[in-house]
Design a protein around this motif. Structure first.
Motif, PDB file in Angstrom:
ATOM      1  N   ALA A   1       0.812  -1.219   0.000  1.00  0.00           N
ATOM      2  CA  ALA A   1       0.000   0.000   0.000  1.00  0.00           C
ATOM      3  C   ALA A   1       0.849   1.275   0.000  1.00  0.00           C
ATOM      4  O   ALA A   1       0.698   2.118  -0.903  1.00  0.00           O
ATOM      5  N   PRO A   2       1.753   1.476   0.961  1.00  0.00           N
ATOM      6  CA  PRO A   2       2.538   2.717   0.920  1.00  0.00           C
ATOM      7  C   PRO A   2       3.538   2.742  -0.234  1.00  0.00           C
ATOM      8  O   PRO A   2       3.848   3.817  -0.763  1.00  0.00           O
ATOM      9  N   LEU A   3       4.035   1.555  -0.640  1.00  0.00           N
ATOM     10  CA  LEU A   3       4.995   1.522  -1.734  1.00  0.00           C
ATOM     11  C   LEU A   3       4.349   1.963  -3.047  1.00  0.00           C
ATOM     12  O   LEU A   3       4.866   2.841  -3.754  1.00  0.00           O
ATOM     13  N   MET A   4       3.197   1.377  -3.391  1.00  0.00           N
ATOM     14  CA  MET A   4       2.545   1.752  -4.633  1.00  0.00           C
ATOM     15  C   MET A   4       2.009   3.179  -4.550  1.00  0.00           C
ATOM     16  O   MET A   4       2.007   3.900  -5.550  1.00  0.00           O
ATOM     17  N   GLY A   5       1.560   3.593  -3.373  1.00  0.00           N
ATOM     18  CA  GLY A   5       1.130   4.976  -3.218  1.00  0.00           C
ATOM     19  C   GLY A   5       2.267   5.947  -3.478  1.00  0.00           C
ATOM     20  O   GLY A   5       2.096   6.964  -4.165  1.00  0.00           O
ATOM     21  N   ALA A   6       3.457   5.643  -2.932  1.00  0.00           N
ATOM     22  CA  ALA A   6       4.624   6.507  -3.145  1.00  0.00           C
ATOM     23  C   ALA A   6       5.029   6.525  -4.611  1.00  0.00           C
ATOM     24  O   ALA A   6       5.374   7.578  -5.168  1.00  0.00           O
ATOM     25  N   LEU A   7       4.994   5.382  -5.261  1.00  0.00           N
ATOM     26  CA  LEU A   7       5.338   5.316  -6.676  1.00  0.00           C
ATOM     27  C   LEU A   7       4.368   6.135  -7.520  1.00  0.00           C
ATOM     28  O   LEU A   7       4.769   6.816  -8.464  1.00  0.00           O
ATOM     29  N   SER A   8       3.077   6.080  -7.169  1.00  0.00           N
ATOM     30  CA  SER A   8       2.103   6.865  -7.937  1.00  0.00           C
ATOM     31  C   SER A   8       2.294   8.362  -7.705  1.00  0.00           C
ATOM     32  O   SER A   8       2.072   9.169  -8.614  1.00  0.00           O
ATOM     33  N   ASP A   9       2.725   8.752  -6.495  1.00  0.00           N
ATOM     34  CA  ASP A   9       3.012  10.163  -6.237  1.00  0.00           C
ATOM     35  C   ASP A   9       4.131  10.687  -7.139  1.00  0.00           C
ATOM     36  O   ASP A   9       4.112  11.845  -7.565  1.00  0.00           O
ATOM     37  N   ARG A  10       5.103   9.850  -7.432  1.00  0.00           N
ATOM     38  CA  ARG A  10       6.291  10.284  -8.168  1.00  0.00           C
ATOM     39  C   ARG A  10       6.218  10.018  -9.663  1.00  0.00           C
ATOM     40  O   ARG A  10       7.122  10.413 -10.407  1.00  0.00           O
ATOM     41  N   THR A  11       5.191   9.337 -10.115  1.00  0.00           N
ATOM     42  CA  THR A  11       5.126   8.909 -11.513  1.00  0.00           C
ATOM     43  C   THR A  11       4.845  10.085 -12.446  1.00  0.00           C
ATOM     44  O   THR A  11       3.984  10.917 -12.178  1.00  0.00           O
ATOM     45  N   ARG A  12       5.553  10.108 -13.583  1.00  0.00           N
ATOM     46  CA  ARG A  12       5.356  11.126 -14.609  1.00  0.00           C
ATOM     47  C   ARG A  12       5.027  10.521 -15.966  1.00  0.00           C
ATOM     48  O   ARG A  12       5.149  11.179 -16.987  1.00  0.00           O
ATOM     49  N   TRP A  13       4.631   9.276 -16.002  1.00  0.00           N
ATOM     50  CA  TRP A  13       4.307   8.644 -17.273  1.00  0.00           C
ATOM     51  C   TRP A  13       3.080   9.289 -17.888  1.00  0.00           C
ATOM     52  O   TRP A  13       2.164   9.733 -17.199  1.00  0.00           O
ATOM     53  N   ARG A  14       3.012   9.307 -19.192  1.00  0.00           N
ATOM     54  CA  ARG A  14       1.930   9.971 -19.897  1.00  0.00           C
ATOM     55  C   ARG A  14       0.586   9.276 -19.669  1.00  0.00           C
ATOM     56  O   ARG A  14      -0.463   9.880 -19.813  1.00  0.00           O
ATOM     57  N   PHE A  15       0.618   8.010 -19.303  1.00  0.00           N
ATOM     58  CA  PHE A  15      -0.623   7.271 -19.082  1.00  0.00           C
ATOM     59  C   PHE A  15      -1.338   7.722 -17.815  1.00  0.00           C
ATOM     60  O   PHE A  15      -2.518   7.461 -17.642  1.00  0.00           O
ATOM     61  N   GLY A  16      -0.628   8.421 -16.928  1.00  0.00           N
ATOM     62  CA  GLY A  16      -1.261   8.924 -15.705  1.00  0.00           C
ATOM     63  C   GLY A  16      -0.538   8.457 -14.462  1.00  0.00           C
ATOM     64  O   GLY A  16      -0.136   7.294 -14.365  1.00  0.00           O
ATOM     65  N   LYS A  17      -0.387   9.350 -13.493  1.00  0.00           N
ATOM     66  CA  LYS A  17       0.372   9.024 -12.283  1.00  0.00           C
ATOM     67  C   LYS A  17      -0.345   7.988 -11.422  1.00  0.00           C
ATOM     68  O   LYS A  17       0.295   7.158 -10.782  1.00  0.00           O
ATOM     69  N   ARG A  18      -1.672   8.003 -11.366  1.00  0.00           N
ATOM     70  CA  ARG A  18      -2.410   6.994 -10.611  1.00  0.00           C
ATOM     71  C   ARG A  18      -2.810   5.822 -11.501  1.00  0.00           C
ATOM     72  O   ARG A  18      -2.700   4.657 -11.114  1.00  0.00           O
ATOM     73  N   ARG A  19      -3.288   6.140 -12.693  1.00  0.00           N
ATOM     74  CA  ARG A  19      -3.842   5.105 -13.565  1.00  0.00           C
ATOM     75  C   ARG A  19      -2.810   4.044 -13.937  1.00  0.00           C
ATOM     76  O   ARG A  19      -3.135   2.865 -14.058  1.00  0.00           O
ATOM     77  N   SER A  20      -1.573   4.445 -14.112  1.00  0.00           N
ATOM     78  CA  SER A  20      -0.528   3.482 -14.484  1.00  0.00           C
ATOM     79  C   SER A  20      -0.435   2.337 -13.482  1.00  0.00           C
ATOM     80  O   SER A  20      -0.337   1.160 -13.844  1.00  0.00           O
ATOM     81  N   TRP A  21      -0.469   2.693 -12.200  1.00  0.00           N
ATOM     82  CA  TRP A  21      -0.301   1.691 -11.155  1.00  0.00           C
ATOM     83  C   TRP A  21      -1.586   0.912 -10.890  1.00  0.00           C
ATOM     84  O   TRP A  21      -1.533  -0.269 -10.538  1.00  0.00           O
ATOM     85  N   VAL A  22      -2.728   1.553 -11.088  1.00  0.00           N
ATOM     86  CA  VAL A  22      -3.995   0.833 -10.930  1.00  0.00           C
ATOM     87  C   VAL A  22      -4.115  -0.263 -11.977  1.00  0.00           C
ATOM     88  O   VAL A  22      -4.447  -1.418 -11.660  1.00  0.00           O
TER      89      VAL A  22
END
Length: 383
Positions: A54-75
């Protein structure tokens, strides 16, 4: 909102249908004499994976800059991983390989949940979050009902495959139309939670979330075995499906109303306390009267209490966050409370059943439910 609701529904269907029906049935088929203990071990390992994810994927989504989306990529990535594990589960014939697959399913779900929770404060103002979390929270009990109804009609081998297909299909709308915070403006964030900055109010909320999830985990973990061994229901899998449907009815009736009222009054804590008392009353009834009628009544009241809790507590927590840049990680830390409770619950539940039967188990769960409401009272920054 529609895309968010549907992907959340798929996530809960995959986890809860498997946990309530398919996983217990599979473990019973592998080793019927040790089914209670083995189910507790496998469930605990999966919950530990969710605590870490939970905190790991949350942290990764906070830092993500991929064009697909910072949250959507990990979901979407987490959903694909869960689907692969669900497809693999029917072919496993040993407890070890079942546990490995379940770790992937539960861990992936924990990470997805943390990321989805961050989407709401990303896009929804404070005075609407109770209503929005009520709508999104409805996906959990609905996923439980639809998942158990779906799974109860099939063997665990076919059930896993069918659930995997449903999870994949329900993720597609969010993959294509779900709105996200633009990846190009994602800020740099801390990798590790700054616990002092989160404050004492966050700690009280964390403890309350742990107690609430601990209570519901104790109440539902051995529900299939309770119906079969204690109440002597002829078809316990169908019984779980019926109770899940009644439980969801309680959630539907209460959660949307309470979420909306909480937004209008701009008050959170009193509704969390009332939710804890409702859950405690329902579980006490199950402990004292082991009949099918009481189980149905208790399921309805428990659903009402948990529905109110889901709507208001999530909104309360988002008001405690100190940094908009670390929402995914900090909400992941909060979700660790629920995952930690799920990890601990099987050990406590197995011991309680061994010492005092299901009555002791439900009484202990009732006490934890009441405690979950009381623990939010010391919070000062949210009314």
């Amino acid at each position: 909102m529609l895309a968010l609701f549907v992907v959340t529904l798929g996530m809960w269907m995959g986890l809860l249908a498997s946990a309530q029906i398919l996983l217990p049935s599979q473990i019973e088929a592998i080793d019927p004499s040790r089914k209670v203990w083995l189910l507790g071990v496998v469930t605990t390992l999966g919950a530990v994976a969710a605590v870490l994810a939970a905190p790991l994927m949350g942290a990764l989504s906070d830092r993500t800059r991929w064009r697909f989306g910072k949250r959507r990529s990990w979901v979407i990535g987490g959903t694909a991983l869960c689907v692969a594990a669900l497809v693999a589960l029917p072919w496993q014939t040993s407890i070890i390989t079942v546990a490995v697959c379940w770790i992937i399913v539960h861990g992936g779900t924990g990470g997805i949940h943390a990321t989805l929770c961050a989407l709401v404060p990303d896009r929804v103002p404070i005075n609407r979050r109770g209503t929005v979390f009520a709508i999104v929270g409805f996906a959990q009990p609905l996923g439980l009902v639809l998942g158990t109804l779906l799974a109860s009609g099939f063997s665990f081998r076919r059930g896993y495959l069918l659930v995997a297909v449903v999870v994949a299909l329900l993720a597609l709308p969010y993959a294509f139309i779900g709105r996200d915070v633009p990846a190009r403006i994602a800020p740099r964030t801390r990798w590790f939670p700054d616990l002092p900055s989160l404050g004492r109010d966050f700690a009280w909320a964390w403890a309350g979330r742990f107690a609430a999830q601990f209570a519901t985990s104790l109440a539902t973990l051995y529900l299939l075995y309770f119906l079969r061994d204690e109440i002597k229901v002829g078809d316990p899998a169908a019984g779980v499906a019926v109770l899940s449907l009644v439980y969801t009815a309680g959630v539907v009736v209460v959660s949307l109303v309470v979420g909306r009222v909480s937004d209008r009054l701009e008050r959170r804590k009193v509704f969390v306390v009332l939710a804890g008392l409702l859950m405690g009353a329902a579980l006490t009834g199950m402990a004292l009267v082991s009949t099918w009628t009481m189980a149905v009544v208790a399921a309805c009241v428990l659903g009402a209490g948990y529905g109110a809790y889901l709507a208001v507590d999530q909104a309360l927590v988002t008001q405690l966050l100190r940094s908009n840049q670390d929402r995914g990680k900090d909400l992941g830390l909060m979700n660790m409370a629920g995952s930690s409770a799920v990890a601990v619950a099987p050990v406590i539940a197995a011991d309680a059943v061994a010492r005092g039967g299901y009555s002791l188990l439900f009484l202990f769960a009732a006490g934890m439910a009441v405690l979950s409401g009381l623990l939010v009272q010391p919070i000062r920054s949210v009314p």
